[in-house]
Write a protein that holds these residues in place. Structure first.
Motif, mmCIF file in Angstrom:
data_model
loop_
_atom_site.group_PDB
_atom_site.id
_atom_site.type_symbol
_atom_site.label_atom_id
_atom_site.label_comp_id
_atom_site.label_asym_id
_atom_site.label_seq_id
_atom_site.Cartn_x
_atom_site.Cartn_y
_atom_site.Cartn_z
ATOM 1 N N ARG A 41 39.991 45.368 41.442
ATOM 2 C CA ARG A 41 38.675 45.673 42.015
ATOM 3 C C ARG A 41 37.768 44.462 41.974
ATOM 4 N N LYS A 42 37.814 43.728 40.863
ATOM 5 C CA LYS A 42 36.966 42.535 40.730
ATOM 6 C C LYS A 42 37.347 41.486 41.780
ATOM 7 N N ALA A 43 38.645 41.280 41.961
ATOM 8 C CA ALA A 43 39.087 40.290 42.946
ATOM 9 C C ALA A 43 38.670 40.702 44.352
ATOM 10 N N TYR A 44 38.715 42.001 44.644
ATOM 11 C CA TYR A 44 38.336 42.469 45.979
ATOM 12 C C TYR A 44 36.835 42.263 46.208
ATOM 13 N N VAL A 45 36.016 42.587 45.202
ATOM 14 C CA VAL A 45 34.577 42.372 45.329
ATOM 15 C C VAL A 45 34.277 40.874 45.442
ATOM 16 N N GLU A 46 35.026 40.057 44.710
ATOM 17 C CA GLU A 46 34.874 38.604 44.859
ATOM 18 C C GLU A 46 35.159 38.178 46.295
ATOM 19 N N GLY A 47 36.177 38.792 46.898
ATOM 20 C CA GLY A 47 36.492 38.460 48.285
ATOM 21 C C GLY A 47 35.372 38.822 49.235
ATOM 22 N N LEU A 48 34.757 39.980 49.012
ATOM 23 C CA LEU A 48 33.614 40.364 49.839
ATOM 24 C C LEU A 48 32.460 39.384 49.650
ATOM 25 N N ALA A 49 32.168 39.048 48.390
ATOM 26 C CA ALA A 49 31.073 38.131 48.101
ATOM 27 C C ALA A 49 31.368 36.728 48.640
ATOM 28 N N TRP A 50 32.633 36.279 48.516
ATOM 29 C CA TRP A 50 32.998 34.952 49.022
ATOM 30 C C TRP A 50 32.788 34.892 50.543
ATOM 31 N N THR A 51 33.207 35.945 51.239
ATOM 32 C CA THR A 51 33.083 35.959 52.696
ATOM 33 C C THR A 51 31.622 35.988 53.118
ATOM 34 N N TYR A 70 47.826 43.390 48.433
ATOM 35 C CA TYR A 70 47.268 44.654 48.904
ATOM 36 C C TYR A 70 45.889 44.867 48.288
ATOM 37 N N ALA A 71 45.071 45.636 49.012
ATOM 38 C CA ALA A 71 43.717 45.944 48.557
ATOM 39 C C ALA A 71 43.713 47.220 47.730
ATOM 40 N N PRO A 72 42.655 47.444 46.942
ATOM 41 C CA PRO A 72 42.521 48.727 46.245
ATOM 42 C C PRO A 72 42.186 49.835 47.236
ATOM 43 N N LEU A 73 42.444 51.066 46.847
ATOM 44 C CA LEU A 73 42.074 52.204 47.686
ATOM 45 C C LEU A 73 40.558 52.381 47.672
ATOM 46 N N ALA A 74 40.024 52.910 48.774
ATOM 47 C CA ALA A 74 38.575 53.058 48.904
ATOM 48 C C ALA A 74 37.997 53.954 47.814
ATOM 49 N N SER A 75 38.744 54.968 47.384
ATOM 50 C CA SER A 75 38.223 55.878 46.363
ATOM 51 C C SER A 75 38.050 55.189 45.017
ATOM 52 N N ASP A 76 38.665 54.036 44.819
ATOM 53 C CA ASP A 76 38.515 53.302 43.565
ATOM 54 C C ASP A 76 37.426 52.244 43.628
ATOM 55 N N MET A 77 36.789 52.085 44.779
ATOM 56 C CA MET A 77 35.723 51.099 44.897
ATOM 57 C C MET A 77 34.387 51.730 44.511
ATOM 58 N N ILE A 78 34.247 52.051 43.232
ATOM 59 C CA ILE A 78 33.029 52.654 42.709
ATOM 60 C C ILE A 78 32.564 51.833 41.515
ATOM 61 N N GLY A 79 31.300 52.021 41.161
ATOM 62 C CA GLY A 79 30.742 51.259 40.040
ATOM 63 C C GLY A 79 30.799 49.763 40.265
ATOM 64 N N LEU A 80 30.516 49.343 41.488
ATOM 65 C CA LEU A 80 30.691 47.927 41.844
ATOM 66 C C LEU A 80 29.496 47.065 41.468
ATOM 67 N N GLN A 81 28.369 47.696 41.132
ATOM 68 C CA GLN A 81 27.171 46.906 40.858
ATOM 69 C C GLN A 81 27.382 45.980 39.665
ATOM 70 N N THR A 82 28.058 46.492 38.639
ATOM 71 C CA THR A 82 28.308 45.652 37.459
ATOM 72 C C THR A 82 29.170 44.450 37.815
ATOM 73 N N ILE A 83 30.193 44.681 38.643
ATOM 74 C CA ILE A 83 31.060 43.572 39.043
ATOM 75 C C ILE A 83 30.288 42.574 39.889
ATOM 76 N N ALA A 84 29.531 43.084 40.876
ATOM 77 C CA ALA A 84 28.868 42.209 41.840
ATOM 78 C C ALA A 84 27.799 41.336 41.195
ATOM 79 N N THR A 85 27.139 41.837 40.159
ATOM 80 C CA THR A 85 26.048 41.062 39.547
ATOM 81 C C THR A 85 26.539 40.043 38.528
ATOM 82 N N ASN A 86 27.830 40.002 38.275
ATOM 83 C CA ASN A 86 28.350 39.053 37.288
ATOM 84 C C ASN A 86 29.399 38.119 37.882
#
Length: 618
Positions: free
Chosen positions: A51-61, A80-96
């Motif tokens: 999940r962290k790597a996927y959010v990093e990819g969004l932020a990098w792009t 492969y990407a994570p499933l959409a149902s697992d992309m929750i609680g992303l604020q903590t990842i995105a802010t760090n």
């Protein structure tokens, strides 16, 4: 809940999602992660790196396009990407998130990292051997055999290529083992990071930009002028390595709710929908979905002036859905359409507002209507993944063909009619306001010209305004524009006029004249200028071989420009051929006369079945 920390909220969300999932969904998720990523998801934390790597990819792009490159070395380390149902609680990842900017690869390093061994010929020998030599320290990055995963797709080029990820330190170390002295001077120049250059057109004269390098590009086309530009090196600003994506609307964007100008837009705020997983067989890139699909279910209890859900034609008329009115269709997209008729199975009215006579009994007409309604609902489910109840009113519409760029409203409607259920049609609100259209310009103002001609979409300056012709009792104002580019640079190259000139030039001949010139029959040339399929018992493949030149395709009225064209005289169409085609066929006859003789002999054979089109080479 407000007293929880961000980590506690994320964990609670994860547990809530897990508890709400059906057993089939949990099984699907478990199989996905196990087979695709070899992950056992008994504990939610096991997915955190993914999940962290996927959010990093969004932020990098987002950072790359809005700030500049935030890291030259970052990559997504999974296939492969994570499933959409697992992309929750992303604020903590995105802010760090924090990226290491690093330095870009040298050109040769980048090529070795991305090219397959079969393309090693375009690299210096020392580097290409790293891709093919069995003793290369990075030979494992270039396997001769590897797996691909179609992952639900149909074409090989859509597959996930399961190649190993490149370790940059190993790559750089291996390439450093190639002596720089083995590279030519040209190759050493190619393998350096250069400056970024800014090219500018001297709009205000050569001295307007100061002391710059001058570059004149000579046009290879005689009708295009040469362009003199000025160039200078520029420093690309570096982005911050700690990039935080904030999910906020762009400045100037307004919300749909409470905005009178946006209330008729086809959004979830306009048509309230529920959602559920269903085996719906939705068309995904030409194939039916195999697993459960998330489908939308419009809320039939909702009643408002924007979303008619009429039970009859009379009810539709009350809601403003009437023939002659413009509405919005194509939910969840937006397309304006003109209503031409309404039908509820018992009554049908057209643009005149009168009932259309029925040719069948009421019972039979209701059966026809119900069949069409169910067919439309099924088509919308298959194409859009929207689950509708059986429609009670069907609207006949003409979709928009041209739209005014200022008001974004339709100006021309198609002649072809289509039918749609009324409960997915949006009637524009009386409160909705169209964007204001500028009716005047001032001298010295910049304007974007969107009219016909070569200057379409070019910026111009208004130099003067004069009175023009009188229309509807008012004199129109005419703006005189000065464009920043010359006419010769704005217009497109006249390839079309050149082809048209060649097309009207002399030398085109009918197939009979060409046959007399080459001393062959018209029947033989008719085959060889189109398709001439051959087969032989000695061929390894059972497929026919086409030895025709394909200059014309009579069944589809197609031909190859410059070699053939279709002309119509006295109500019939015939192909004529250029002198180039005559020369090609003459050379074909000179080199392969046996092909011409075989076709001629076969066509003259009285035992040949009529309509037979394949010639036997045996």
């Amino acid at each position: 809940i407000q007293q929880w920390t961000a980590e506690e909220k994320a964990h609670a969300c994860q547990m809530a999602v897990s508890a709400s999932e059906s057993s089939s969904a949990r099984m699907l998720k478990h199989d996905y992660y196990k087979t695709k990523l070899d992950l056992d998801i008994q504990e939610p934390e096991i997915l955190m790196p993914l999940r962290k790597a996927y959010v990093e990819g969004l932020a990098w792009t987002l950072g790359y396009y809005y700030r500049g490159c935030v890291s030259w070395r970052w990559f997504f380390p999974y296939h492969y990407a994570p499933l959409a149902s697992d992309m929750i609680g992303l604020q903590t990842i995105a802010t760090n998130l924090r990226f290491d900017l690093g330095d870009p690869f040298l050109p040769m390093q980048q090529l070795v990292a991305v090219l397959p061994p079969s393309s090693g010929w375009c690299l210096p020998d020392g580097f290409s051997r790293l891709m093919t030599d069995g003793n290369s320290p990075i030979i494992d990055y270039f396997p001769k055999e590897f797996k691909t995963d179609l992952n639900g797709k149909r074409n090989e080029w859509e597959a996930v290529v399961l190649l190993p990820f490149v370790d940059e330190s190993r790559l750089i170390s291996a390439m450093a083992s190639v002596p720089e002295s083995s590279l030519s001077a040209s190759e050493r120049r190619r393998n350096k990071l250069g400056d970024s250059w800014l090219f500018q057109y001297p709009r205000a004269g050569p001295d307007a930009l100061g002391t710059l390098s001058s570059l004149t590009v000579r046009s290879p086309f005689p009708r295009l002028p040469s362009v003199e530009s000025h160039a200078r090196p520029v420093a690309i600003p570096r982005a911050k390595t700690r990039y935080i994506f904030t999910p906020t609307l762009t400045k100037g964007t307004t919300s749909v709710k409470g905005n009178p100008g946006l209330e008729d837009q086809p959004t979830m705020a306009t048509i309230t929908c529920a959602a559920r997983h269903d085996f719906a067989s939705v068309n995904i890139f030409g194939s039916e979905s195999k697993d459960e699909t998330l489908v939308l279910i419009p809320d039939d209890k909702q009643r408002d002036e924007l979303r008619p859900n009429p039970s009859s034609v009379a009810h539709a008329l009350e809601q403003g859905l009437s023939p002659g009115n413009c509405v919005f269709v194509d939910f969840p997209w937006k397309c304006e359409a003109l209503v031409t008729a309404l039908d509820d199975g018992q009554q049908k009215i057209d643009l005149s507002g009168t009932a259309v006579p029925r040719g069948n009994s009421k019972e039979r007409q209701l059966d026809f209507f119900r069949t069409e309604a169910l067919s439309l609902a099924d088509e919308i489910m298959t194409r859009r993944g929207i689950l509708l109840k059986e429609p009670t009113v069907i609207a006949t519409l003409r979709l928009s063909e041209a739209v005014d760029e200022a008001t974004q409203r339709a100006t021309v409607f198609q002649d072809k009619e289509t039918t749609l259920p009324a409960n997915l049609i949006i009637v524009p609100s009386s409160k909705a306001r169209a964007p204001k259209k500028r009716t005047s310009v001032t001298i010295g103002e910049k304007a974007l010209y969107v009219g016909p001609g070569p200057f379409n979409c070019h910026l111009a300056t208004v130099t003067r305004i004069t009175k023009g012709a009188v229309a509807r009792g008012k004199a129109k104002s005419v703006a005189h524009l000065k464009f920043d580019v010359p006419y010769g640079a704005a217009r497109e190259t006249g390839f079309g006029s050149s082809i048209a000139f060649q097309d009207t030039s002399k030398g085109w001949v009918a197939i009979g004249s060409m046959a007399r010139t080459l001393h062959v029959t018209v029947q033989v040339l008719s085959r060889l200028t189109g398709q001439a399929r051959f087969r032989s018992a000695t061929m390894k493949s059972n497929e026919d071989v086409d030895l025709g030149l394909g200059l014309k395709f009579a069944s589809r009225n197609l031909c190859v420009p410059g070699f053939a064209k279709l002309v119509h005289e006295n109500g019939r169409g015939d192909f004529v051929f250029s002198q180039r085609a005559v020369r090609v066929l003459g050379e074909y006859y000179r080199r392969f006369p046996d092909v011409f003789d075989l076709i001629d002999t076969t066509l003259r054979d009285p035992q040949r079945s009529r309509g037979e089109t394949v010639f036997d080479l045996s």
